[in-house]
Design a protein around this motif. Structure first.
Motif, short mmCIF file in Angstrom:
data_model
loop_
_atom_site.label_atom_id
_atom_site.label_comp_id
_atom_site.label_asym_id
_atom_site.label_seq_id
_atom_site.Cartn_x
_atom_site.Cartn_y
_atom_site.Cartn_z
N HIS B 21 0.62 -1.26 0.02
CA HIS B 21 -0.09 0.02 -0.06
C HIS B 21 0.80 1.14 -0.08
O HIS B 21 0.45 2.42 0.19
CB HIS B 21 -0.81 0.17 1.10
CG HIS B 21 -0.19 -0.07 2.57
ND1 HIS B 21 -0.19 -1.11 3.23
CD2 HIS B 21 0.25 0.91 3.16
CE1 HIS B 21 0.69 -0.82 4.25
NE2 HIS B 21 0.76 0.61 4.37
N THR B 23 2.91 4.46 -1.49
CA THR B 23 2.76 5.14 -2.81
C THR B 23 4.13 5.27 -3.33
O THR B 23 5.03 5.18 -2.57
CB THR B 23 2.15 6.29 -2.20
OG1 THR B 23 3.04 7.36 -1.78
CG2 THR B 23 0.81 6.39 -1.56
N LEU B 24 3.98 5.56 -4.69
CA LEU B 24 5.24 5.63 -5.49
C LEU B 24 6.07 7.05 -4.86
O LEU B 24 7.11 6.73 -4.63
CB LEU B 24 4.75 5.99 -6.83
CG LEU B 24 5.97 6.25 -7.74
CD1 LEU B 24 6.92 5.15 -7.80
CD2 LEU B 24 5.55 6.77 -9.21
N ILE B 58 2.05 11.54 -13.74
CA ILE B 58 1.28 10.95 -12.74
C ILE B 58 1.52 11.65 -11.44
O ILE B 58 2.54 11.98 -10.85
CB ILE B 58 2.03 9.46 -12.54
CG1 ILE B 58 1.81 8.83 -14.00
CG2 ILE B 58 1.42 8.84 -11.32
CD1 ILE B 58 0.51 8.40 -14.31
N SER B 60 2.22 11.01 -7.97
CA SER B 60 2.77 9.89 -7.29
C SER B 60 2.13 9.69 -5.98
O SER B 60 2.48 8.66 -5.34
CB SER B 60 4.40 10.03 -7.14
OG SER B 60 4.63 11.06 -6.67
N SER B 63 -0.47 6.91 -6.48
CA SER B 63 -0.06 5.87 -7.30
C SER B 63 0.44 4.96 -6.20
O SER B 63 1.39 5.46 -5.40
CB SER B 63 0.94 6.24 -8.25
OG SER B 63 0.63 7.27 -9.16
N LEU B 64 0.27 3.69 -6.40
CA LEU B 64 0.85 2.67 -5.32
C LEU B 64 2.27 2.50 -6.24
O LEU B 64 2.49 2.38 -7.56
CB LEU B 64 0.13 1.35 -5.46
CG LEU B 64 -1.15 1.45 -4.86
CD1 LEU B 64 -1.99 0.25 -4.68
CD2 LEU B 64 -0.86 2.18 -3.31
N VAL B 66 3.76 -0.11 -6.53
CA VAL B 66 3.81 -1.41 -7.14
C VAL B 66 3.16 -1.37 -8.90
O VAL B 66 3.30 -1.96 -9.68
CB VAL B 66 3.06 -2.73 -6.54
CG1 VAL B 66 3.56 -3.09 -5.32
CG2 VAL B 66 1.34 -2.14 -6.23
N GLU B 67 2.34 -0.12 -8.95
CA GLU B 67 1.76 0.12 -10.11
C GLU B 67 2.77 0.70 -11.22
O GLU B 67 2.65 0.54 -12.31
CB GLU B 67 0.58 1.27 -10.17
CG GLU B 67 -0.63 0.88 -9.63
CD GLU B 67 -1.47 2.18 -9.24
OE1 GLU B 67 -1.52 2.94 -8.43
OE2 GLU B 67 -2.22 2.48 -10.41
N ALA B 68 3.92 1.14 -10.75
CA ALA B 68 4.91 1.55 -11.56
C ALA B 68 6.00 0.46 -11.89
O ALA B 68 7.09 0.62 -12.55
CB ALA B 68 5.83 2.44 -10.65
N GLU B 69 5.69 -0.79 -11.33
CA GLU B 69 6.68 -1.76 -11.79
C GLU B 69 6.55 -2.28 -13.31
O GLU B 69 5.44 -2.01 -13.91
CB GLU B 69 6.14 -3.08 -10.90
CG GLU B 69 6.77 -3.14 -9.46
CD GLU B 69 6.65 -4.50 -8.84
OE1 GLU B 69 5.53 -5.10 -8.80
OE2 GLU B 69 7.64 -5.07 -8.49
N LYS B 71 7.63 -0.12 -15.74
CA LYS B 71 7.47 1.05 -16.26
C LYS B 71 8.73 1.83 -15.96
O LYS B 71 9.74 1.46 -15.21
CB LYS B 71 6.37 1.75 -15.70
CG LYS B 71 5.04 1.04 -16.10
CD LYS B 71 3.70 1.71 -15.75
CE LYS B 71 2.65 0.87 -15.83
NZ LYS B 71 1.39 1.49 -15.15
#
Lengths: 766, 157
Positions: B21, B23-24, B58, B60, B63-64, B66-69, B71
Motif C-alpha cells: 500500500h 505510494t510511489l 502521474i 505519485s 499511485s502505488l 507496485v503500479e510502477a513496476e 515501467k
C-alpha cells in the motif's frame, strides 16, 4: 544615477540550479540515523475542559517510544516570540483546557509515521465541553463565555491624534462604514515540518524551515532551557512562508522535547489538513470606520475601531492591533484620528502574520470607503488618493520619518499604465479600481541587526557567510550580487552559505522587510573589508601603495599597469605565506541606530521602521451578471522598492503578491462552530494558472538613504492593495459596494438585486 | 507485510522491500532517497508530487509503487544526466521562474510532457496544462513564459 556592474541587473537566482534539479533540501527531506517520527494529538472540541488523559494503550503499542502530555512535561508556557509585556497564555501541551479545534494535547514519537498515527488513536482524552464563542463582537460582551480567566479582550491599541470631535465638526461630509474581513491561510506549498536532534553533549540541532533562524533558535532555547549557543538551526530551503513560518510552533518545540527524552532525532511533518487547522491563519478583522472629509477630498477626521480575532490564544494579537494603526498612518495623512484596536479571543485557531500582516485587511476597508467618498464628492479615485497620501519628508505620528517615498509615482504610473481614464466608468459589466499599500523596511526585533562575513579563498573565489534564510524571495541572489559588486567578481564566483545560526553571529530575519535594507548593508561592509584586505595583502607583494591599487575582475593591480598585479588566488596564498593572515571581511548593521526598542504597541508611540516600501495596484474585472462570478482581466502594480538589486527578483515578488492578493480577495475559510469545513486545496482553492490574467509589475525606485544602495522591502507592499482594487473595480463594473471579504458571487448578486429594487446602481446617497 | 518491488527510476534499477500500500511518492522519497518529488498535500490536489511514468505525468502521491513496476519512472533528478541542464531547467533559471522551488520539480516535469506532445504551445495551452500544479510564490507568469520560451526555441530550430 549610479552605475553598477551587477547590482540593478536582472540575474538568475543563484539557488535556481539546485532547485530545478531536485537537489534543494527542505525540512521534510532530512533523514537522520535513528530518527523517530512524531505526531500530535489535537483537541476535537473548540472549548472544553480536560478531565483526564489515558495514554496507557498508546504507550503499550509496539514501536511507540514516547507519549507526552501535560502530565509528563508539566505546564510549559508558550507564546509569540515577542511578548510585548503580556504573559504567555499558551502551553506547549494543553493543561486544563483546550481552546480551539486543533489545540495540542499530546505528542507521540514512534519508529514510523503509521505507528505514531495509530498511537494517537489509542490515547483516550475525557473532555467536558464548554460553551464556546466564535463571534468576536459577542466575545467582547460581558456575558460571553470566558476563554481565558482575564477576559476575552487580550490586547488593545489606543491612539488619539489631534481632536477628532472638533475635526468632525470641521468636516464637510461624514461617512460611516463597517467592514468584515474573514480568515485566510498562507497556502505555502511546503507543509510545516521540524526535525530536532538532541545530542549527548546537551546541544540541540534543528531543521525547521524559517523566515528567521535566529528567532527560531531563540524560541527553542528559551522554551527548552538550552543556552542559545548550544542550539543550532541548520539551513533548509523553505517552500514558501509568507509570514507563517517565523518562530517555532508548539509542535516543533514538542519535537525537541521528544528528542530530549529519547536522545534520538525526532521528525514531525504536518499533513495539509493540520497546516490549515493548526498553523497560523491571517487575522479576521472587523473595521468600523467613521470618516470626516473636506469638500476637496482631504481626509480630516476619523474614528477607527478595529476588532482582530486572535483565536483561542493571544499570539501576536497585540502586534496586529498596533500594525493596523501604523500601516494606516504610513499611507494617508489624517490630522484628527481616534484609533481603537482590540485583539479578542474566540474559540478558533491562533492567528498570525500573513503577508502584509493586517494591511490587506484594513486597506480593503479604508480604500473601499475612500472610493465611496470620492464618488459622493465627484472626485476621481486616483485624484483623491494623490490628495491624501504621505509624501517624502513627512514624519509619521509615531516619529518615523519618510526619507523616501515613491507612493505618488506608484499611483500615477499604475493609473497610466493600466489605462485608468479610458477604462473607468465605461460600463459593460467591466470595471477598474485602484488601491495602495505600504510595508516596513526593518524593525528593531531580536537580534536587532545583521552580521555577515566574506572570505576570499585559495581558488580565487569568494564565500559569503550569512544567517539570512532563502525562503524563495531571492535572498541568496541579492546578497551574492552585493558581494560580486563590491569585490568586482562575477556572480558565479560567489558562494553563499546562508540560513544557519552557526554561519553568522546574527541576522535580522526575512520577515521584517529587512533583508536588502539591513542584511544588505552588513554584507556590503563585509565585502568591502575583504576587498581592503586583498589590497593590503597585495600591496606588500607588489611593493605598491594601497591607494594605487585597483580591483577588477578577480585581480588586484596597479592602476594603469594591468600586468603588475595578482589574482585573488595569488593574493590569498601570499597572505597566508607572508603572515598577513586570512582574507576575511566582517560587516554589521543595526536596525535603527539610536533606538533600542520596539514601539509601545498599546499606545503606538515610538519609532517602528526606518523606511517604508510603497505600492499601488490597479485591477480590471469583468462581472458575470448571471452568476456573480468575477473574472480578473488585468492587474498592474508599481512597487517602490527603493532600489531593485535584482529587478528580475523584484518583478517575481510583485507578480507573486498580485496572485496571492487575488487569492486573499476570494479565498474563504468555511467555519462551523470553530471547525474548518474545507481544510484542503480542493475545498479552499488557491489561484491556479487559469485564474490569473497578464500581470504588469512596474519597478519604481525612490532610493532610501538608509538602505543598502537605497534598497527597501519588495515583498509585501503590493499585496495590501489587491482586494481593495478588485472591490473598487467591481463597484465600477456593476455598482455594488462590497463590504466583506471574501468577495462572493452571492454578495454581488444580492447587491445587483438591491440596485434593481432601488432603481439605480451604486451607493445609496448619504 | 512487505514484498520486493522492482522499479526503474531514471534508468537505474531498484529493488525495494515495501508494503503493497506504499505510494510511489513514499518509495521514491523514503526507500530510494530521491526527494525531488514533494508531498504538498497527499491528496493529489497540488501537483508537487508529479513524476513521469512511461511518458505520462502521474501524481505519485496517489499511485502505488507496485503500479510502477515494469515501467520507466522519470523524476526531476533524472532530467539532467551528467549535470547538463534540460532546456526547461535552463529556461526556468533565465526567466526567474523559481522562487521557493517547492512546486518546481512537479511543474518542470509536467511541462516536459506538454512540450513532448505540443512543442510550441500557446499561453492558454500552457496555463491549461499547469492547472493541476499549484504555486503560491510566482503567480505562474514567469513559469508560463519560461515554458513558452522553450517552445519557441524548439519551433525556431
Amino acid at each position: 544615477m549610479k552605475h553598477y556592474r551587477i547590482l540593478g541587473k536582472r540575474v538568475e537566482p543563484v539557488d535556481g540550479p539546485v532547485k530545478v534539479t531536485g537537489g534543494a533540501r527542505y525540512t521534510a527531506d532530512i533523514v537522520l540515523p535513528g530518527m523517530l517520527y512524531g505526531k500530535i494529538l489535537r483537541s476535537p472540541f473548540a472549548h472544553a475542559r480536560i478531565l483526564n488523559i489515558d495514554t496507557t494503550r498508546a504507550k503499550g503499542l509496539p514501536g511507540v517510544r514516547a507519549v507526552l502530555t501535560a502530565k509528563e512535561i508539566g505546564r510549559v508556557p508558550y507564546g509569540f516570540m515577542i511578548p510585548f509585556g503580556y504573559p504567555d497564555d499558551e502551553c506547549l501541551l494543553a493543561v486544563d483546557k483546550v481552546r480551539f479545534i486543533g489545540d495540542e494535547v499530546a505528542a507521540v514519537a514512534a519508529v514510523d509515521e503509521e505507528t505514531a498515527l495509530e498511537a494517537l488513536d489509542l490515547i483516550r482524552v475525557d473532555y467536558e465541553e464548554l460553551p464556546a464563542v466564535f463571534d468576536p463582537d459577542r466575545a467582547m460582551r460581558a456575558d460571553a463565555p470566558l476563554i481565558h480567566e482575564e477576559g476575552n479582550i487580550n490586547a488593545r491599541t489606543s491612539v488619539l491624534l489631534g481632536d477628532p470631535d472638533q475635526g468632525f465638526k470641521e468636516s464637510d461630509e461624514i461617512f460611516f462604514d463597517r467592514f468584515e474581513i474573514g480568515a485566510t491561510i498562507h497556502g505555502a506549498m511546503e507543509p510545516h515540518a521540524a526535525v530536532v536532534s538532541y545530542g549527548p553533549d546537551g546541544s540541540l540541532d534543528v531543521w525547521a524551515g524559517s523566515m528567521g533562524v535566529f528567532s527560531k533558535r531563540w524560541e527553542f532555547a528559551k522554551t527548552l532551557g538550552i543556552p542559545e549557543s548550544r542550539v543550532r538551526v541548520h539551513k533548509t530551503y523553505v517552500g514558501g512562508a509568507f509570514g507563517g513560518k517565523i518562530h517555532a510552533y508548539r509542535f516543533e518545540i514538542l519535537a525537541g522535547l521528544l528528542s530530549m527524552r529519547m536522545s534520538r532525532p525526532v521528525k514531525i511533518v504536518l499533513d495539509r489538513e493540520e497546516v490549515f487547522t493548526s498553523t497560523w491563519q491571517g487575522f479576521p478583522i472587523i473595521v468600523e470606520l467613521k470618516t470626516g472629509v473636506k469638500r476637496d477630498g482631504t481626509l480630516w477626521a476619523q474614528d477607527f475601531r478595529l476588532i482582530a480575532d486572535s483565536g483561542g490564544y493571544r499570539g501576536c494579537g497585540p502586534l496586529c492591533t498596533f500594525l493596523c494603526y501604523q500601516w494606516h498612518c504610513s499611507v494617508y495623512r489624517i490630522p484628527h484620528l481616534k484609533y481603537e484596536g482590540f485583539s479578542v479571543y474566540t474559540n478558533h485557531p491562533v492567528r498570525g502574520p500573513l503577508r502584509g500582516f493586517g494591511h490587506p485587511q484594513i486597506r480593503f476597508a479604508i480604500d473601499s470607503q475612500l472610493d465611496r467618498i470620492a464618488g459622493k464628492l465627484g472626485i476621481d479615485p486616483v485624484e483623491i488618493r494623490l490628495t491624501n497620501v504621505r509624501r517624502v519628508g513627512e514624519v509619521l505620528p509615531n516619529g518615523d520619518v519618510l526619507l523616501s517615498s515613491g507612493l505618488e509615482e506608484c499611483i500615477q504610473k499604475a493609473a497610466s499604465a493600466a489605462g485608468w481614464k479610458q477604462k473607468r466608468g465605461k460600463g459593460g459589466n467591466r470595471g477598474i479600481g485602484i488601491s495602495v499599500g505600504s510595508c516596513l523596511s526593518a524593525a528593531a526585533v531580536y537580534p536587532f541587526g545583521s552580521a555577515a562575513e566574506v572570505r576570499a579563498n585559495e581558488d580565487g573565489k569568494v564565500t559569503l557567510l550569512t544567517g539570512a534564510a532563502e525562503i524563495g524571495t531571492g535572498t541568496e541572489t541579492m546578497l551574492a550580487q552585493i558581494v560580486a559588486e563590491e569585490l568586482s567578481v562575477s556572480l558565479k564566483d560567489v558562494h553563499v552559505l546562508s540560513g544557519d545560526t552557526d554561519r553568522a553571529p546574527m541576522d535580522i530575519g526575512q520577515f521584517l522587510g529587512a533583508t536588502a535594507y539591513t542584511t544588505g548593508k552588513a554584507v556590503a561592509q563585509a565585502a568591502r573589508e575583504a576587498r581592503d584586505k586583498l589590497r593590503d595583502a597585495a600591496a606588500g607583494v607588489l611593493e605598491a601603495n594601497v591607494q594605487d591599487l585597483e580591483i577588477s575582475d578577480g585581480r588586484i593591480f596597479v592602476k594603469g599597469s594591468l600586468q603588475r598585479g595578482l589574482t585573488f588566488s595569488e593574493a590569498v596564498f601570499a597572505a597566508m605565506a607572508g603572515g598577513f593572515g586570512p582574507i576575511l571581511g566582517k560587516g554589521y548593521s543595526k536596525v535603527m541606530e539610536g533606538t533600542d526598542c520596539y514601539p509601545d504597541v498599546r499606545t503606538g508611540k515610538g519609532r517602528y521602521s526606518p523606511a517604508y516600501g510603497y505600492s499601488a495596484v490597479v485591477a480590471e474585472v469583468e462581472v458575470d451578471t448571471e452568476s456573480g462570478e468575477v473574472k480578473i482581466l488585468g492587474l498592474t502594480s508599481p512597487h517602490d522598492c527603493g532600489f531593485a538589486i535584482n529587478p528580475l527578483g523584484v518583478e517575481g515578488q510583485v507578480e507573486g503578491q498580485l496572485s496571492m492578493g487575488v487569492g486573499q480577495a476570494f479565498e474563504e475559510v468555511q467555519w462551523e462552530k470553530g471547525k474548518i469545513l474545507n481544510p484542503s486545496f480542493l475545498g479552499y482553492p488557491l489561484p491556479t494558472s487559469l485564474d490569473l490574467p497578464e500581470m504588469k509589475a512596474i519597478l519604481v525606485e525612490a532610493p532610501d538613504p538608509g538602505g543598502a544602495y537605497g534598497a527597501k522591502e519588495a515583498g509585501e507592499a503590493t499585496i495590501a492593495g489587491v482586494s481593495a482594487a478588485i472591490a473598487g473595480a467591481i463597484y465600477d463594473a456593476v455598482g455594488v459596494r462590497i463590504r466583506k471579504l471574501p468577495i462572493t458571487p452571492e454578495e454581488i448578486l444580492k447587491g445587483m438585486e438591491a440596485n434593481r429594487r432601488k432603481g439605480f446602481k451604486g451607493d445609496k446617497t448619504g | 507485510m512487505k514484498r520486493l518491488v522492482m522499479l526503474n527510476v531514471n534508468g537505474d534499477l531498484y529493488e525495494v522491500a515495501a508494503p503493497v500500500h506504499k505510494t510511489l511518492l513514499e518509495v521514491l522519497r523514503e526507500d530510494i532517497g530521491l526527494t525531488g518529488a514533494k508531498e504538498g498535500c497527499g491528496l493529489g490536489e497540488c501537483g508537487a508530487c508529479t513524476v513521469i511514468v512511461d511518458g505520462r505525468p502521474i501524481l505519485s502521491c496517489l499511485s502505488l509503487a507496485v503500479e510502477a513496476e515494469g515501467k520507466q519512472v522519470l523524476t526531476i533528478e533524472g532530467l539532467a544526466p551528467g549535470g547538463r541542464l534540460d532546456p526547461l531547467q535552463k529556461a526556468f533559471l533565465e526567466h526567474g521562474a523559481v522562487q521557493c522551488g517547492f512546486c518546481t520539480p512537479g511543474i518542470i516535469l509536467r511541462a516536459k510532457v506538454l512540450l513532448e506532445g505540443n512543442p510550441a504551445p500557446t499561453r492558454d495551452e500552457v496555463a491549461f496544462a499547469l492547472a493541476g500544479n499549484l504555486c503560491r510564490c510566482t503567480g505562474y507568469q514567469k513559469i508560463i513564459k519560461a515554458i513558452q520560451g522553450v517552445g519557441q526555441t524548439i519551433a525556431a530550430r
